[in-house]
Each structure stands twice: as structure tokens, then as C-alpha cells.
Design a protein around this motif. Sequence first.
Motif, mmCIF file in Angstrom:
data_model
loop_
_atom_site.group_PDB
_atom_site.id
_atom_site.type_symbol
_atom_site.label_atom_id
_atom_site.label_comp_id
_atom_site.label_asym_id
_atom_site.label_seq_id
_atom_site.Cartn_x
_atom_site.Cartn_y
_atom_site.Cartn_z
ATOM 1 N N VAL A 177 0.837 -1.206 0.000
ATOM 2 C CA VAL A 177 0.000 0.000 0.000
ATOM 3 C C VAL A 177 0.868 1.250 0.000
ATOM 4 O O VAL A 177 0.622 2.200 -0.756
ATOM 5 N N VAL A 178 1.903 1.252 0.842
ATOM 6 C CA VAL A 178 2.813 2.400 0.916
ATOM 7 C C VAL A 178 3.511 2.618 -0.423
ATOM 8 O O VAL A 178 3.626 3.748 -0.903
ATOM 9 N N ALA A 179 3.958 1.534 -1.051
ATOM 10 C CA ALA A 179 4.669 1.641 -2.329
ATOM 11 C C ALA A 179 3.774 2.213 -3.417
ATOM 12 O O ALA A 179 4.182 3.129 -4.156
ATOM 13 N N VAL A 180 2.554 1.708 -3.532
ATOM 14 C CA VAL A 180 1.628 2.191 -4.568
ATOM 15 C C VAL A 180 1.263 3.656 -4.322
ATOM 16 O O VAL A 180 1.253 4.481 -5.248
ATOM 17 N N MET A 181 0.995 3.995 -3.063
ATOM 18 C CA MET A 181 0.613 5.360 -2.718
ATOM 19 C C MET A 181 1.717 6.356 -3.077
ATOM 20 O O MET A 181 1.479 7.387 -3.718
ATOM 21 N N TRP A 182 2.950 6.016 -2.680
ATOM 22 C CA TRP A 182 4.056 6.935 -2.942
ATOM 23 C C TRP A 182 4.471 6.942 -4.399
ATOM 24 O O TRP A 182 5.014 7.931 -4.887
ATOM 25 N N LYS A 183 4.236 5.864 -5.119
ATOM 26 C CA LYS A 183 4.516 5.878 -6.555
ATOM 27 C C LYS A 183 3.662 6.931 -7.253
ATOM 28 O O LYS A 183 4.135 7.650 -8.148
ATOM 29 N N PHE A 184 2.402 7.028 -6.875
ATOM 30 C CA PHE A 184 1.524 8.044 -7.448
ATOM 31 C C PHE A 184 1.944 9.441 -6.999
ATOM 32 O O PHE A 184 1.991 10.381 -7.792
ATOM 33 N N MET A 185 2.274 9.583 -5.711
ATOM 34 C CA MET A 185 2.638 10.891 -5.181
ATOM 35 C C MET A 185 3.954 11.409 -5.761
ATOM 36 O O MET A 185 4.164 12.619 -5.870
ATOM 37 N N LEU A 186 4.854 10.480 -6.122
ATOM 38 C CA LEU A 186 6.165 10.871 -6.636
ATOM 39 C C LEU A 186 6.243 10.865 -8.159
ATOM 40 O O LEU A 186 7.319 11.073 -8.724
ATOM 41 N N ASN A 187 5.107 10.630 -8.817
ATOM 42 C CA ASN A 187 5.086 10.628 -10.279
ATOM 43 C C ASN A 187 5.581 11.971 -10.814
ATOM 44 O O ASN A 187 5.216 13.035 -10.306
ATOM 45 N N PHE A 239 13.447 -4.990 2.381
ATOM 46 C CA PHE A 239 13.281 -5.607 1.068
ATOM 47 C C PHE A 239 11.988 -5.174 0.390
ATOM 48 O O PHE A 239 12.006 -4.642 -0.725
ATOM 49 N N ALA A 240 10.864 -5.398 1.058
ATOM 50 C CA ALA A 240 9.555 -5.250 0.417
ATOM 51 C C ALA A 240 9.353 -3.859 -0.181
ATOM 52 O O ALA A 240 8.997 -3.727 -1.364
ATOM 53 N N LEU A 241 9.580 -2.808 0.608
ATOM 54 C CA LEU A 241 9.328 -1.455 0.119
ATOM 55 C C LEU A 241 10.271 -1.098 -1.026
ATOM 56 O O LEU A 241 9.851 -0.538 -2.045
ATOM 57 N N PHE A 242 11.549 -1.418 -0.885
ATOM 58 C CA PHE A 242 12.521 -1.120 -1.939
ATOM 59 C C PHE A 242 12.158 -1.869 -3.226
ATOM 60 O O PHE A 242 12.230 -1.312 -4.321
ATOM 61 N N TYR A 243 11.775 -3.129 -3.071
ATOM 62 C CA TYR A 243 11.489 -3.960 -4.240
ATOM 63 C C TYR A 243 10.239 -3.474 -4.969
ATOM 64 O O TYR A 243 10.207 -3.399 -6.200
ATOM 65 N N MET A 244 9.185 -3.137 -4.209
ATOM 66 C CA MET A 244 7.923 -2.742 -4.836
ATOM 67 C C MET A 244 7.911 -1.300 -5.312
ATOM 68 O O MET A 244 7.182 -0.950 -6.237
ATOM 69 N N LEU A 245 8.737 -0.458 -4.685
ATOM 70 C CA LEU A 245 8.751 0.953 -5.070
ATOM 71 C C LEU A 245 9.657 1.212 -6.270
ATOM 72 O O LEU A 245 9.301 1.972 -7.179
ATOM 73 N N GLY A 250 12.108 -1.582 -7.445
ATOM 74 C CA GLY A 250 12.678 -2.797 -8.008
ATOM 75 C C GLY A 250 14.193 -2.828 -7.945
ATOM 76 O O GLY A 250 14.842 -3.608 -8.646
ATOM 77 N N GLY A 251 14.769 -1.947 -7.099
ATOM 78 C CA GLY A 251 16.222 -1.869 -7.002
ATOM 79 C C GLY A 251 16.835 -0.861 -7.942
ATOM 80 O O GLY A 251 18.022 -0.582 -7.867
ATOM 81 N N PRO A 297 16.722 3.036 -10.262
ATOM 82 C CA PRO A 297 17.241 2.792 -11.617
ATOM 83 C C PRO A 297 18.663 2.230 -11.579
ATOM 84 O O PRO A 297 19.459 2.655 -10.753
ATOM 85 N N GLY A 298 18.944 1.302 -12.488
ATOM 86 C CA GLY A 298 20.225 0.598 -12.433
ATOM 87 C C GLY A 298 20.287 -0.237 -11.173
ATOM 88 O O GLY A 298 19.447 -1.104 -10.945
ATOM 89 N N LYS A 299 21.256 0.050 -10.337
ATOM 90 C CA LYS A 299 21.391 -0.615 -9.040
ATOM 91 C C LYS A 299 21.314 0.398 -7.895
ATOM 92 O O LYS A 299 21.761 0.132 -6.789
ATOM 93 N N ALA A 300 20.739 1.571 -8.179
ATOM 94 C CA ALA A 300 20.786 2.686 -7.234
ATOM 95 C C ALA A 300 20.141 2.383 -5.893
ATOM 96 O O ALA A 300 20.557 2.907 -4.868
ATOM 97 N N THR A 301 19.085 1.564 -5.867
ATOM 98 C CA THR A 301 18.390 1.284 -4.605
ATOM 99 C C THR A 301 18.392 -0.206 -4.265
ATOM 100 O O THR A 301 17.517 -0.680 -3.544
ATOM 101 N N THR A 302 19.352 -0.929 -4.792
ATOM 102 C CA THR A 302 19.446 -2.353 -4.480
ATOM 103 C C THR A 302 19.971 -2.542 -3.064
ATOM 104 O O THR A 302 21.031 -2.018 -2.715
ATOM 105 N N VAL A 303 19.235 -3.264 -2.251
ATOM 106 C CA VAL A 303 19.646 -3.523 -0.876
ATOM 107 C C VAL A 303 20.095 -4.974 -0.743
ATOM 108 O O VAL A 303 19.903 -5.786 -1.647
ATOM 109 N N VAL A 304 20.691 -5.290 0.397
ATOM 110 C CA VAL A 304 21.281 -6.611 0.597
ATOM 111 C C VAL A 304 20.243 -7.715 0.449
ATOM 112 O O VAL A 304 20.484 -8.729 -0.219
#
Length: 305
Positions: free
Chosen positions: A130-140, A242-248, A250-251, A253-260
Motif C-alpha cells: 500500500v505504501v509503495a503504490v501510494m508513494w509511486k503516485f505521489m512521486l510521479n 526488502f519489500a518497500l525497496f522492491y515494490m517501489l 525494483g532496485g 534505476p540501475g542498481k541505485a536502490t538495491t539492498v542486501v
Amino acid sequence: MVPDLARMSVIIKSQHETSVMTGNYEMGYACGLLCKLAGREVPQWETLVELKDRVAELLTGYEPANEREKNVIHMLHYYHPDETADEQVKELIQTTLGFLLAFAVYYMTPKWQQFYKVALYIPVVLPASVVAVMWKFMLNKDIGLVNTLLRLVGLDNLTHAWIGEKSTALGTVIAVNTWQYIGFTMVLFYIAMMNISKDVLESAAVDGATKKDLFFNFFLPLTAGTTETNVILSISGGMKSFALFYMLTGGGPGKATTVVAQLIYTTAFVDFKFYRALAMSTVLFIIILTLVLISRLIGRRYNYE
């Protein structure tokens, strides 16, 4: 001279079962092989960025002969070794802001205390999806609330594709993650502050102590145990993010938000290297355990509760 990429592919294939290589180790490994095949001396690890750029120049105009060579060349051009999520920054921000919010709420009237405690804690119970979808719209970039507000106040030059640009993606995801969990940190600090004896605080106030004096000489030291708890929870939670980074993002652009945790997931369920993912998980556990033990030792020294 252009390196023999076909020969390099054979060497890499013997070391890596998949065609996509990720991480600083593989980046340095590929660059090192290219330099050796080009007859150049391999620089030290500290100069990995310069090494990547020089090797990329060698490959200018070269047409890859297969998919593996294309992946290696793509990695050399677009991968940056410093593009990993710095969870330590998030932990510091979340703990500090949580304490400051708790201190502010402590001095509010009971009515406003209830309002802010509920308002700040609501994001904690929201699912990551829910947080990921909400912020995806807000940060469009075009229709998002954030950029729309910036345009309304005449700050068009500050608008960005917040999770689509490497320069802003990591900071944006950290901010969203902090927004979601800062309420939990605040509530823990607020409870600790409420447990401080009112008589002690009133006596200090009678003796002329200001709110600044109370903050540094009473609230900070007398909530050290809670600070330790919040730091430990932030460390363990941050390293497992993991969950928020992956859904918001996907890691990307490139590898900029890839977490362990995402790297472990990709290694296990995309590359199907379960043995490596297991080893990475074990190392992650050891790192978390070490950081927690260090936090315990430091917290025990300054715990006055």
C-alpha cells in the motif's frame, strides 16, 4: 588494443553460471580480466571507478558477439560501485527524528498528544504494498502530488522523477521508509519519556532548568535504554529491508536502490544460486549480530535508566 571478449567470456563462464553479474566483486573481477587481456596493469581496488571508465573506453565501437559479452559491456558502462542503499543513514535519521518528535509530543496538550500519536503511527500498520503504490503516485514526475505542490509554489526547477533518477532515488526511498516507521520509534521514546519521574523534572524546572537543559541533562540520558532498543531494531530492520525497496523501485534505476536482502533474493530465485544466497544470508546474520552486540556494549555504558 581491444580485449579478446570471447576469451574473457569463457573465463567468466567458468566462474559464473549466469550471464548477469552484480556487485562490486564481480565488477572488479570483470574489469581485472579485461585489463589483463588488454595487456594493462590492474589498478588497486580503490580505483575501481577509474578502472571501469578506462576499460569502457577500450570497448568503444566494439560490437558484442553474444549475449554474455553484451551484458558485460552494459555493466561496464552503467554500473557504479557506490550505488547501494546506505541503511545506516536511515537508522540515524529515523532514531533522531523519532526522539525529537517524541519530545515535541511530550509537551503538547493531551488532546494533541492523542492526535499526533495516532497520525504518526498509522503508516506503521500499513502494508508495504500500500505504501509503495501510494508513494509511486505521489512521486510521479508529471501528475504526482510532490511535483504538483512544487510547481504551485513556483519551484519548477526542483521537480524530479524522484524514484526514476539515480541522483534522487536512494534518498527518496530512504525518506519513504523513514516516514513509514518513524511513528514506531516515536512511540517507544514517548513511553520512555512518560516513565521519567515528574517530580524530578519539576524540581529541575524550579531550580531554573530550561527545556534545553531538560532535553540534554534528563531526557537524553534517561532514555538511553530506549535509544539502544531503537538502534538495534533499526539495524536489524534496515539490513533486512526488502519489500518497500522492491515494490517501489525494483532496485533501480540501475542498481541505485538495491539492498542486501534484494541481492540475496535475486541470487537465490533469479540466478538460482541457492548456495551463494545461503552464504550471503549467513554473512548478513553475522554482520547484524556484530552490530547489535556493539550497540549493546555502547548502550550499556550510557544507560542511566
